[in-house]
Design a protein around this motif. Structure first.
Motif, PDB file in Angstrom:
ATOM      1  N   PRO A  53      15.891  15.445   1.949  1.00 44.79           N
ATOM      2  CA  PRO A  53      16.705  16.541   1.424  1.00 44.79           C
ATOM      3  C   PRO A  53      18.179  16.389   1.793  1.00 44.79           C
ATOM      4  CG  PRO A  53      14.690  17.382   2.410  1.00 44.79           C
ATOM      5  CD  PRO A  53      14.766  15.930   2.755  1.00 44.79           C
ATOM      6  N   THR A  54      19.015  17.054   1.036  1.00 47.26           N
ATOM      7  CA  THR A  54      20.447  16.999   1.290  1.00 47.26           C
ATOM      8  C   THR A  54      20.803  17.764   2.556  1.00 47.26           C
ATOM      9  OG1 THR A  54      20.808  16.910  -1.098  1.00 47.26           O
ATOM     10  CG2 THR A  54      22.715  17.434   0.285  1.00 47.26           C
ATOM     11  N   GLU A  69       5.021  27.221   0.170  1.00 42.94           N
ATOM     12  CA  GLU A  69       6.286  27.659  -0.411  1.00 42.94           C
ATOM     13  C   GLU A  69       7.199  26.460  -0.600  1.00 42.94           C
ATOM     14  OE1 GLU A  69       8.334  30.972   1.186  1.00 42.94           O
ATOM     15  OE2 GLU A  69       6.519  31.975   1.836  1.00 42.94           O
ATOM     16  N   GLU A  70       7.641  26.261  -1.819  1.00 46.74           N
ATOM     17  CA  GLU A  70       8.596  25.199  -2.055  1.00 46.74           C
ATOM     18  C   GLU A  70       9.477  25.569  -3.240  1.00 46.74           C
ATOM     19  OE1 GLU A  70       6.496  21.596  -2.778  1.00 46.74           O
ATOM     20  OE2 GLU A  70       5.350  22.375  -4.463  1.00 46.74           O
ATOM     21  N   ASN A  71      10.692  25.153  -3.124  1.00 48.06           N
ATOM     22  CA  ASN A  71      11.655  25.308  -4.199  1.00 48.06           C
ATOM     23  C   ASN A  71      12.500  24.055  -4.138  1.00 48.06           C
ATOM     24  OD1 ASN A  71      13.664  25.891  -5.955  1.00 48.06           O
ATOM     25  ND2 ASN A  71      14.106  27.935  -5.179  1.00 48.06           N
ATOM     26  N   LEU A  72      12.094  23.049  -4.878  1.00 44.54           N
ATOM     27  CA  LEU A  72      12.692  21.729  -4.733  1.00 44.54           C
ATOM     28  C   LEU A  72      14.187  21.731  -5.018  1.00 44.54           C
ATOM     29  CD1 LEU A  72       9.871  19.516  -6.287  1.00 44.54           C
ATOM     30  CD2 LEU A  72      10.252  20.134  -3.902  1.00 44.54           C
ATOM     31  N   THR A  73      14.668  22.706  -5.767  1.00 49.37           N
ATOM     32  CA  THR A  73      16.102  22.738  -6.059  1.00 49.37           C
ATOM     33  C   THR A  73      16.905  23.016  -4.792  1.00 49.37           C
ATOM     34  OG1 THR A  73      16.041  25.096  -6.619  1.00 49.37           O
ATOM     35  CG2 THR A  73      15.718  23.528  -8.403  1.00 49.37           C
ATOM     36  N   THR A  74      16.326  23.751  -3.836  1.00 50.10           N
ATOM     37  CA  THR A  74      17.090  24.041  -2.621  1.00 50.10           C
ATOM     38  C   THR A  74      17.136  22.849  -1.685  1.00 50.10           C
ATOM     39  OG1 THR A  74      15.315  24.884  -1.190  1.00 50.10           O
ATOM     40  CG2 THR A  74      16.259  26.414  -2.784  1.00 50.10           C
ATOM     41  N   ASP A  75      16.163  21.938  -1.796  1.00 48.61           N
ATOM     42  CA  ASP A  75      16.164  20.769  -0.921  1.00 48.61           C
ATOM     43  C   ASP A  75      17.368  19.872  -1.176  1.00 48.61           C
ATOM     44  OD1 ASP A  75      13.801  21.694   0.042  1.00 48.61           O
ATOM     45  OD2 ASP A  75      12.563  20.030  -0.673  1.00 48.61           O
ATOM     46  N   TYR A  76      17.846  19.878  -2.383  1.00 48.17           N
ATOM     47  CA  TYR A  76      18.884  18.919  -2.757  1.00 48.17           C
ATOM     48  C   TYR A  76      20.193  19.592  -3.160  1.00 48.17           C
ATOM     49  CZ  TYR A  76      14.711  16.176  -2.546  1.00 48.17           C
ATOM     50  OH  TYR A  76      13.547  15.606  -2.092  1.00 48.17           O
ATOM     51  N   SER A 136      13.029  28.540   1.065  1.00 49.53           N
ATOM     52  CA  SER A 136      12.903  28.280  -0.373  1.00 49.53           C
ATOM     53  C   SER A 136      13.884  29.072  -1.221  1.00 49.53           C
ATOM     54  CB  SER A 136      11.466  28.546  -0.864  1.00 49.53           C
ATOM     55  OG  SER A 136      11.207  29.927  -1.002  1.00 49.53           O
ATOM     56  N   ILE A 137      14.810  29.785  -0.571  1.00 55.84           N
ATOM     57  CA  ILE A 137      15.746  30.641  -1.317  1.00 55.84           C
ATOM     58  C   ILE A 137      17.047  29.921  -1.635  1.00 55.84           C
ATOM     59  CG2 ILE A 137      17.052  32.808  -1.228  1.00 55.84           C
ATOM     60  CD1 ILE A 137      14.003  33.098  -1.571  1.00 55.84           C
ATOM     61  N   GLY A 138      17.481  29.026  -0.758  1.00 60.22           N
ATOM     62  CA  GLY A 138      18.735  28.323  -0.966  1.00 60.22           C
ATOM     63  C   GLY A 138      19.927  29.154  -0.544  1.00 60.22           C
ATOM     64  N   GLY A 139      21.112  28.589  -0.741  1.00 59.31           N
ATOM     65  CA  GLY A 139      22.327  29.317  -0.404  1.00 59.31           C
ATOM     66  C   GLY A 139      22.636  29.290   1.083  1.00 59.31           C
ATOM     67  N   LYS A 140      23.548  30.159   1.465  1.00 61.60           N
ATOM     68  CA  LYS A 140      24.116  30.085   2.816  1.00 61.60           C
ATOM     69  C   LYS A 140      23.181  30.585   3.904  1.00 61.60           C
ATOM     70  CE  LYS A 140      26.628  34.399   1.861  1.00 61.60           C
ATOM     71  NZ  LYS A 140      27.979  35.016   1.794  1.00 61.60           N
ATOM     72  N   TYR A 141      22.053  31.200   3.541  1.00 61.08           N
ATOM     73  CA  TYR A 141      21.122  31.660   4.568  1.00 61.08           C
ATOM     74  C   TYR A 141      19.838  30.830   4.615  1.00 61.08           C
ATOM     75  CZ  TYR A 141      24.428  35.468   4.530  1.00 61.08           C
ATOM     76  OH  TYR A 141      25.589  36.198   4.575  1.00 61.08           O
ATOM     77  N   GLU A 142      19.853  29.691   3.958  1.00 58.89           N
ATOM     78  CA  GLU A 142      18.816  28.697   4.192  1.00 58.89           C
ATOM     79  C   GLU A 142      19.519  27.520   4.873  1.00 58.89           C
ATOM     80  OE1 GLU A 142      14.942  26.747   1.957  1.00 58.89           O
ATOM     81  OE2 GLU A 142      16.764  26.994   0.798  1.00 58.89           O
ATOM     82  N   ASN A 143      19.775  27.701   6.171  1.00 60.92           N
ATOM     83  CA  ASN A 143      20.583  26.721   6.898  1.00 60.92           C
ATOM     84  C   ASN A 143      19.926  25.355   6.965  1.00 60.92           C
ATOM     85  OD1 ASN A 143      21.835  29.147   9.319  1.00 60.92           O
ATOM     86  ND2 ASN A 143      22.579  28.656   7.271  1.00 60.92           N
TER      87      ASN A 143
END
Length: 429
Positions: free
Chosen positions: A279-280, A9-16, A259-266
């Motif tokens: 990652p950021t 599972e990866e969503n590179l947009t959430t890493d940064y 891999s979802i991003g936002g406030k619940y991917e701490n």
């Protein structure tokens, strides 16, 4: 190059992505998390009995997992797999032994799989009869049947922090894979937008299980949510409600909606890799000791050198690393895994001060060197055959100690040797 394993599972947009505004206590908890550096994750369930790639063979479209199919017919495979609850009987399960091995290996935290995608609950849930604590599972009669509870208690007793892995999809639930319908892949067997009442019931089921886990199992530090196709596209859970209610029980709980991003991917979780760019957000590389997360007979294990190199590289980049161990069907840890963990613990006992509680150092060094920093002290890890470097690159350097021998270095040249790493402690003003 196409991925061989499509469970990554990866969503590179959430890493940064930048953090949303986080409560102060969660910001503080993330700093605590960054200090821990090294954790262990256990994937354990019915798939250990089958000796297959976790529960992935049940997803018809995930044919990559059936390179060597457990059963040739998908319907027979699913029926036989779900029937493995009749066979799960880890008669040599000793969570205290697990905890001692992991403590000695230098781990600071542990994450345990409470439920994988197959829906078999490795804890005493009130919301499903498909669980380790209920017949026909033979282990249900044992006093240690509530496996997650036993593991959590044993690891806390050894001073390790505890986290819970939980799969958001549940292929055994009639609210996700509806009986009589034929799910082709990993997704729900229906479109939640066409059946909103059914999906609302499933959302309630997930909510209730997560609140249950956060209520009944003592202090938890991490809730690690897997199955990133849920909370993506049409399969949306009410995460605001879930987070509010689990944090009513665990105020400082880190939530990792992978891999979802936002406030619940701490924090983010690069899987089976070390990112080229840090990652950021806070981050944790997930690397299994073997090829697979769960136990498979005759699996291929990484070398100690490869694991140690990953630990050093990840920590020097500012991340954490979590190493995957798949316990055997009898409840013991594979000897190959223990054979890696023992030297890892010995190495960390000698050099761990340059690993734990550190942050990345900003100095430029040639390839083969990795740096960490703790206050005004810098730790330099030099790989075998890396070029020598000068202490002059470090500002106001006043004392250098070679941790391999304990000797204070009289010259300003830092050399590598025959050890996998030469580790220098550089104290600056």
């Amino acid at each position: 190059m196409a991925k061989i394993r499509q469970d990554i599972e990866e969503n590179l947009t959430t890493d940064y992505e930048a953090y949303d505004e986080l409560p102060e206590n969660i910001q503080e908890k993330l700093e605590w998390f960054k200090d821990q550096k090294i954790g262990v994750i256990f994937h354990w369930g019915l798939y250990a009995v089958a000796g297959i790639v976790e529960s992935w063979q049940m997803s018809e479209e995930d044919d990559w997992a059936r390179k060597n199919p457990w059963r040739n017919d998908i319907d027979e495979l699913r029926a036989d797999y779900w029937g493995l609850n009749h066979s799960f009987n880890p008669y040599q399960f000793e969570p205290q032994t697990w905890a001692k091995i992991c403590k000695d290996a230098g781990f600071r935290y542990m994450i345990f799989t409470t439920k994988h995608h197959d829906g078999f609950n490795m804890y005493d849930t009130a919301y499903s009869e498909y669980k380790v604590t209920q017949a026909p599972c033979p282990f249900a009669a044992e006093k240690q049947a509530d496996v997650f509870g036993e593991v959590a208690a044993a690891f806390r007793q050894e001073g390790l922090s505890v986290g819970a892995y939980y799969s958001k999809p549940d292929w055994h639930s009639p609210l996700y894979w509806v009986p009589g319908e034929r799910p082709k892949g990993r997704y729900a067997s229906y479109d939640p937008q066409e059946y909103p009442e059914r999906w609302a019931q499933y959302d309630q089921f997930v909510h209730d299980q997560l609140v249950e886990i956060s209520t009944n199992y003592g202090e938890l530090d991490i809730l690690w949510l897997d199955g990133g196709w849920v909370n993506n596209r049409n399969e949306m859970l009410d995460m605001d409600r879930i987070a509010k209610d689990v944090r009513a029980k665990q105020q400082d709980l880190l939530i990792v909606d992978r891999s979802i991003g936002g406030k619940y991917e701490n924090y983010v979780t690069p899987e089976r890799k070390i990112p080229e760019v840090p990652p950021t957000k806070a981050w944790e590389s997930n690397i299994p000791l073997a090829k697979n997360w769960g136990f498979c007979p005759n699996d291929t294990y990484k070398s100690f050198a490869e694991i140690l190199t990953s630990v050093v590289q990840v920590v020097a980049m500012g991340g954490n690393i979590i190493l995957g161990v798949g316990p055997k069907p009898d409840g013991t840890l594979p000897r190959e895994a223990v054979g890696i963990l023992e030297p890892l613990g010995q190495w960390l006992a000698q050099f761990g001060e340059g690993i734990y509680d550190t942050r990345p150092a900003t100095y430029e060094v040639p390839k083969g060197w990795s740096l960490t920093q703790k206050g005004s002290t810098i730790y330099a890890f030099g790989e075998k055959n890396a070029p020598s470097i000068s202490c002059e690159r470090f500002e106001k350097c006043k004392k250098v100690t070679l941790l391999n021998t304990g000797e204070v270095i009289k010259t300003d040249e830092l050399k590598t040797g025959d050890d996998l790493y030469q580790v220098y402690k550089i104290e600056c003003e």
